[in-house]
Write a protein that holds these residues in place. Structure first.
Motif, mmCIF file in Angstrom:
data_model
loop_
_atom_site.group_PDB
_atom_site.id
_atom_site.type_symbol
_atom_site.label_atom_id
_atom_site.label_comp_id
_atom_site.label_asym_id
_atom_site.label_seq_id
_atom_site.Cartn_x
_atom_site.Cartn_y
_atom_site.Cartn_z
ATOM 1 N N ILE A 4 0.874 -1.179 0.000
ATOM 2 C CA ILE A 4 0.000 0.000 0.000
ATOM 3 C C ILE A 4 0.911 1.229 0.000
ATOM 4 O O ILE A 4 1.843 1.301 0.810
ATOM 5 C CB ILE A 4 -0.889 0.020 1.262
ATOM 6 N N SER A 5 0.661 2.159 -0.900
ATOM 7 C CA SER A 5 1.508 3.362 -0.918
ATOM 8 C C SER A 5 0.649 4.618 -0.982
ATOM 9 O O SER A 5 -0.482 4.597 -1.483
ATOM 10 C CB SER A 5 2.481 3.317 -2.096
ATOM 11 N N THR A 6 1.202 5.692 -0.453
ATOM 12 C CA THR A 6 0.503 6.988 -0.438
ATOM 13 C C THR A 6 1.373 8.024 -1.137
ATOM 14 O O THR A 6 2.585 8.091 -0.890
ATOM 15 C CB THR A 6 0.243 7.423 1.020
ATOM 16 N N TYR A 7 0.741 8.803 -2.009
ATOM 17 C CA TYR A 7 1.475 9.818 -2.764
ATOM 18 C C TYR A 7 0.781 11.172 -2.647
ATOM 19 O O TYR A 7 -0.443 11.242 -2.611
ATOM 20 C CB TYR A 7 1.497 9.487 -4.259
ATOM 21 N N SER A 8 1.584 12.233 -2.601
ATOM 22 C CA SER A 8 1.021 13.564 -2.826
ATOM 23 C C SER A 8 1.255 13.891 -4.301
ATOM 24 O O SER A 8 2.130 13.303 -4.933
ATOM 25 C CB SER A 8 1.673 14.598 -1.911
ATOM 26 N N ASP A 10 1.400 16.747 -7.774
ATOM 27 C CA ASP A 10 1.535 18.085 -8.370
ATOM 28 C C ASP A 10 1.028 18.003 -9.800
ATOM 29 O O ASP A 10 1.364 17.055 -10.505
ATOM 30 C CB ASP A 10 3.011 18.513 -8.442
ATOM 31 N N LYS B 14 -4.464 13.703 -2.717
ATOM 32 C CA LYS B 14 -3.574 12.583 -2.385
ATOM 33 C C LYS B 14 -4.047 11.303 -3.052
ATOM 34 O O LYS B 14 -5.245 11.129 -3.296
ATOM 35 C CB LYS B 14 -3.528 12.368 -0.872
ATOM 36 N N LEU B 15 -3.101 10.436 -3.328
ATOM 37 C CA LEU B 15 -3.408 9.130 -3.914
ATOM 38 C C LEU B 15 -3.013 8.039 -2.939
ATOM 39 O O LEU B 15 -1.903 8.063 -2.415
ATOM 40 C CB LEU B 15 -2.587 8.920 -5.187
ATOM 41 N N HIS B 16 -3.937 7.105 -2.693
ATOM 42 C CA HIS B 16 -3.602 5.916 -1.912
ATOM 43 C C HIS B 16 -3.752 4.726 -2.855
ATOM 44 O O HIS B 16 -4.838 4.506 -3.393
ATOM 45 C CB HIS B 16 -4.549 5.735 -0.730
ATOM 46 N N GLN B 35 3.480 5.421 -11.920
ATOM 47 C CA GLN B 35 4.024 6.767 -11.651
ATOM 48 C C GLN B 35 4.507 7.429 -12.941
ATOM 49 O O GLN B 35 4.271 8.608 -13.172
ATOM 50 C CB GLN B 35 5.206 6.670 -10.691
ATOM 51 N N HIS B 44 2.260 14.536 -11.388
ATOM 52 C CA HIS B 44 3.564 14.144 -10.844
ATOM 53 C C HIS B 44 3.386 13.766 -9.377
ATOM 54 O O HIS B 44 2.814 14.543 -8.612
ATOM 55 C CB HIS B 44 4.566 15.285 -11.011
ATOM 56 N N VAL B 45 3.857 12.579 -9.015
ATOM 57 C CA VAL B 45 3.606 12.103 -7.660
ATOM 58 C C VAL B 45 4.895 12.047 -6.837
ATOM 59 O O VAL B 45 5.979 11.815 -7.363
ATOM 60 C CB VAL B 45 2.932 10.701 -7.663
ATOM 61 N N ASN B 46 4.730 12.311 -5.555
ATOM 62 C CA ASN B 46 5.832 12.179 -4.599
ATOM 63 C C ASN B 46 5.413 11.125 -3.581
ATOM 64 O O ASN B 46 4.311 11.187 -3.048
ATOM 65 C CB ASN B 46 6.069 13.508 -3.866
ATOM 66 N N VAL B 47 6.302 10.193 -3.316
ATOM 67 C CA VAL B 47 5.963 9.107 -2.386
ATOM 68 C C VAL B 47 5.976 9.636 -0.956
ATOM 69 O O VAL B 47 6.960 10.202 -0.497
ATOM 70 C CB VAL B 47 6.972 7.945 -2.512
ATOM 71 N N ASP B 48 4.847 9.484 -0.256
ATOM 72 C CA ASP B 48 4.759 9.867 1.153
ATOM 73 C C ASP B 48 4.998 8.671 2.063
ATOM 74 O O ASP B 48 5.593 8.805 3.127
ATOM 75 C CB ASP B 48 3.367 10.457 1.474
ATOM 76 N N ASP B 49 4.500 7.492 1.651
ATOM 77 C CA ASP B 49 4.559 6.342 2.544
ATOM 78 C C ASP B 49 4.382 5.051 1.736
ATOM 79 O O ASP B 49 3.602 5.022 0.780
ATOM 80 C CB ASP B 49 3.419 6.457 3.583
ATOM 81 N N ILE B 50 5.123 4.022 2.118
ATOM 82 C CA ILE B 50 4.942 2.694 1.515
ATOM 83 C C ILE B 50 4.896 1.658 2.635
ATOM 84 O O ILE B 50 5.764 1.651 3.505
ATOM 85 C CB ILE B 50 6.096 2.343 0.542
#
Lengths: 146, 79
Positions: A4-8, A10, B14-16, B35, B44-50
């Motif tokens: 499971i991954s979370t992205y912000s 732009d 945000k994308l989960h 991605q 354009h996505v930045n990884v917050d958590d995996i």
């Protein structure tokens, strides 16, 4: 392994020169489609100019004209970088109206892009929309199955 | 076993993403492909958590899929 991954995110469209090139670029096509969808949802339309409190008009790449925000939400896309920026006169307009419109544009565009990406990878794609009872904000679920 | 990608898009952009049914490390390759495609489409996505799923959860998912496979002949029989 699965994860499971979370992205912000732009928003940055592909840099293109000229109206014709923009019409042929997928990121621009999806962005326009997202704007038209949001405009329809709010009973408005997509234009290319906004106005301010004094009635002065200003041209922009796109403008979302909806009854709740009579001056219009302007969107400029930098031809050199593809960067997306919002411009508007907020005088006398409740902040949450503008924020909701901006969020709707970002969410709808991201949804279309995610669907397109999953389609490109040969997934069959389904959608589901949910509204949070407390915040009344939308959550969109896109499911790709292969 | 079908592969599934569930994507939640929140109102704050945000994308989960949840990957199900991918053997080994393939889900990470798939995430990278998604991605790259999103970047080409203007997101354009930045990884917050995996978070890797625990083994028990993966086994449960596989068990669920086996049950789905068992149902298929019954559905075909009705048609």
């Amino acid at each position: 392994m699965s994860h499971i991954s979370t992205y912000s995110t732009d928003l940055q469209l592909n840099p293109v020169k000229g109206e014709r090139a923009a019409k042929n670029d997928t990121s621009w096509q999806l962005f326009r489609e997202a704007l038209e969808s949001v405009a329809e949802e709010h009973g408005g339309y997509v234009d290319e100019k906004i106005s301010n409190y004094f009635g002065h008009e200003r041209e922009c790449t796109f403008a979302l004209r909806v009854p709740q925000f009579q001056y219009g939400l302007g969107i400029d896309v930098d031809e050199n970088t593809g960067r997306v920026s919002f411009l508007y006169d907020s005088y006398g307009v409740r902040d949450e109206i503008i924020e909701t419109l901006k969020d709707d544009v970002k969410q709808t565009f991201t949804t279309l892009a995610v669907s397109q990406a999953l389609n490109d990878l040969n997934y069959s794609v389904e959608f589901e929309e949910q509204v949070d009872d407390e915040t009344e904000r939308k959550r969109i679920l896109v499911r790709g199955v292969m | 076993m079908p592969r599934q990608v569930d994507v939640e898009i929140t109102s704050d952009g945000k994308l989960h993403l949840e990957f199900t049914g991918f053997p080994g490390e393939e889900c990470f390759d798939e995430a990278e492909k998604i991605q790259k495609l999103l970047a080409g489409l203007g997101v354009h996505v930045n990884v917050d958590d995996i978070q890797r799923k625990p083994g028990g959860q993966i086994e449960a998912e596989i068990g669920l899929d086996e049950k789905r496979e068992e149902k298929i002949p019954t559905q075909e029989g009705k048609n």
